[in-house]
Motif scaffolding. Structure first.
Motif, PDB file in Angstrom:
ATOM      1  N   HIS A 181      35.110  38.405  44.580  1.00  0.00           N
ATOM      2  CA  HIS A 181      35.732  39.105  43.338  1.00  0.00           C
ATOM      3  C   HIS A 181      35.779  40.608  43.498  1.00  0.00           C
ATOM      4  N   LYS A 182      37.060  41.047  43.523  1.00  0.00           N
ATOM      5  CA  LYS A 182      37.085  42.593  43.763  1.00  0.00           C
ATOM      6  C   LYS A 182      38.187  43.302  42.991  1.00  0.00           C
ATOM      7  N   GLU A 183      38.310  44.628  43.039  1.00  0.00           N
ATOM      8  CA  GLU A 183      39.381  45.297  42.244  1.00  0.00           C
ATOM      9  C   GLU A 183      40.811  45.006  43.230  1.00  0.00           C
ATOM     10  N   ASN A 184      41.782  44.995  42.589  1.00  0.00           N
ATOM     11  CA  ASN A 184      43.032  44.873  43.043  1.00  0.00           C
ATOM     12  C   ASN A 184      43.313  45.881  44.137  1.00  0.00           C
ATOM     13  N   GLY A 185      43.411  45.417  45.496  1.00  0.00           N
ATOM     14  CA  GLY A 185      43.900  46.353  46.603  1.00  0.00           C
ATOM     15  C   GLY A 185      44.818  45.844  47.603  1.00  0.00           C
ATOM     16  N   ASP A 231      39.577  36.964  45.244  1.00  0.00           N
ATOM     17  CA  ASP A 231      40.305  37.090  44.097  1.00  0.00           C
ATOM     18  C   ASP A 231      40.385  38.602  44.047  1.00  0.00           C
ATOM     19  N   ASP A 232      41.859  38.968  44.178  1.00  0.00           N
ATOM     20  CA  ASP A 232      41.957  40.210  44.200  1.00  0.00           C
ATOM     21  C   ASP A 232      42.316  40.895  42.791  1.00  0.00           C
ATOM     22  N   GLY A 233      41.363  40.825  41.783  1.00  0.00           N
ATOM     23  CA  GLY A 233      41.602  41.511  40.727  1.00  0.00           C
ATOM     24  C   GLY A 233      42.640  40.916  39.877  1.00  0.00           C
ATOM     25  N   SER A 234      42.841  39.534  40.274  1.00  0.00           N
ATOM     26  CA  SER A 234      43.933  38.895  39.505  1.00  0.00           C
ATOM     27  C   SER A 234      43.641  39.024  37.796  1.00  0.00           C
ATOM     28  N   PRO A 235      44.818  39.311  37.265  1.00  0.00           N
ATOM     29  CA  PRO A 235      44.637  39.429  35.553  1.00  0.00           C
ATOM     30  C   PRO A 235      44.704  37.744  35.021  1.00  0.00           C
ATOM     31  N   ASP A 246      38.953  41.849  53.660  1.00  0.00           N
ATOM     32  CA  ASP A 246      37.724  41.305  53.044  1.00  0.00           C
ATOM     33  C   ASP A 246      37.336  40.131  53.442  1.00  0.00           C
ATOM     34  N   TYR A 274      46.087  36.360  43.765  1.00  0.00           N
ATOM     35  CA  TYR A 274      46.453  37.291  42.876  1.00  0.00           C
ATOM     36  C   TYR A 274      47.632  36.446  41.951  1.00  0.00           C
TER      37      TYR A 274
END
Length: 356
Positions: free
Chosen positions: A63-67, A38-42, A75, A11
């Motif tokens: 690849h996942k939404e930030n959690g 990839d924790d929803g990294s911007p 995960d 992230y």
């Protein structure tokens, strides 16, 4: 089955991530899988993960939404298939022989957990952190429980190196853990604590369930010291995070602490956590609450559990010098004096920086 799974939560680390991944790909132990989450990294972290996956078939990308880091580690663990597993932070990296050293010792000792030493890296300078006085392989439950005490609070280490207790007894990044044990015991990272102390709580669980633990004095990790880390940034929910941490520890003790040997180290954790939320909550410049309102909130907190009992029963000599000072003022119950101590500490740090 691969010999090793390495899980890397990613992230906002595009600056450091390539070095981390490269160090994993160049390991002398090649029979590994590298799981990048990839924790929803911007930033470009997700793209960097995909680019490396195209270069090396051993790399898997989620690849996942930030959690948060705890969920990302879980995960990665869920799809892991290695005999052993280790968790690497994406701004850090491994010496080239790290996984081979851990794996060989794990097989030789038939160990559920293998621990190695760590380099702390600050501005390109490496400082060795030695965790114990000498290498060991143990299935002595009493000794392993004392290792858990050190995981709670480092000055409880049963056999510290000559340099004294090291940092990071609870870090997951220098510990190879048998994946089968994690799954059989349903050990995961606690997402309730929002990435604070989740690794320390995880380590307590793996040690509580391990039959055999080994320690080698081989450095297996480079830990990069970065000032603006998750543990140092403003946390508007810091008091709630502390409550979650204490709840998680109390659940652990209810399950594993038949003799009460973790209670005193737990009180040290409570004092430590109070001292640690001073800069990230009560006295942070980003806290928009008036200072008087924060003083009132702190005074109420000091009358609540577990703070109240910890102040009374903690082994003060086990605390750091600064935490002993904080504890003394906690016992007085005066937030203004705690604020003065905090400001004095900041001033001394500025003076020392100028001298350097």
């Amino acid at each position: 089955m691969k010999k090793f799974s390495v899980v890397v939560p990613c992230y906002n680390v595009e600056r450091y991530l390539p070095q981390c991944i490269e160090s994993l790909c160049k390991q002398t132990l090649s029979d590994v899988e590298i799981i990048l989450v990839d924790d929803g990294s911007p930033d470009n972290s997700g793209k960097i993960c995909d680019e490396w996956a195209e270069k090396d078939s051993r790399i898997k990308v989620i690849h996942k939404e930030n959690g948060g880091v705890s969920a990302a580690r879980n995960d990665g663990m869920a799809i892991a298939s290695g005999e052993y597993i280790i968790f690497c932070d994406s701004d850090d990296w491994l010496p080239v022989n790290a996984l081979e050293s851990l794996y060989n010792e794990g097989r030789k000792a038939d160990a559920d957990v293998v621990i190695g030493d760590v380099y702390q890296n600050l501005n390109g300078k490496d400082m060795l952190a030695r965790f114990y006085a000498k290498p060991f392989v143990t299935n002595d439950r009493t000794f392993i429980d004392k290792m858990i005490q050190a995981d709670f609070y480092k000055t409880y280490c049963p056999m510290p190196a000559e340099s004294g207790p090291a940092f990071g007894y609870g870090g997951p990044w220098n510990k190879a853990v048998r994946l089968k044990m994690l799954r059989e015991c349903n050990i995961k990272f606690d997402v309730r604590v929002k990435g604070i102390f989740d690794d320390i709580i995880y380590t307590a669980h793996i040690l509580a369930n391990a039959k055999t633990v080994a320690y080698i004095t081989t450095p297996v990790y480079y830990y990069r010291l970065i000032p603006a880390s998750i543990t140092r940034s403003f946390k508007a929910n810091a008091p709630e995070i502390n409550k979650a941490i204490f709840k998680s520890w109390e659940e652990f003790m209810a399950k594993y602490d038949e003799d009460g040997m973790f209670v005193k180290p737990y009180y040290a954790v409570v004092i430590r956590r109070f001292a640690e939320i001073l800069p990230v909550y009560f006295f942070s410049d980003k806290n928009t609450k008036p200072l008087k309102e924060r003083f009132v909130e702190m005074k109420v907190m000091l009358q609540e559990e577990p703070y109240k009992t910890a102040v009374q029963k903690v082994e003060v000599n086990k605390l750091s010098a600064y935490q002993r000072q904080v504890h003394r003022l906690m016992s007085v119950g005066n937030p203004f004096l705690i604020w003065i101590l905090f400001k004095t500490k900041l001033l001394l740090k500025k003076i020392l920086r100028r001298k350097i």
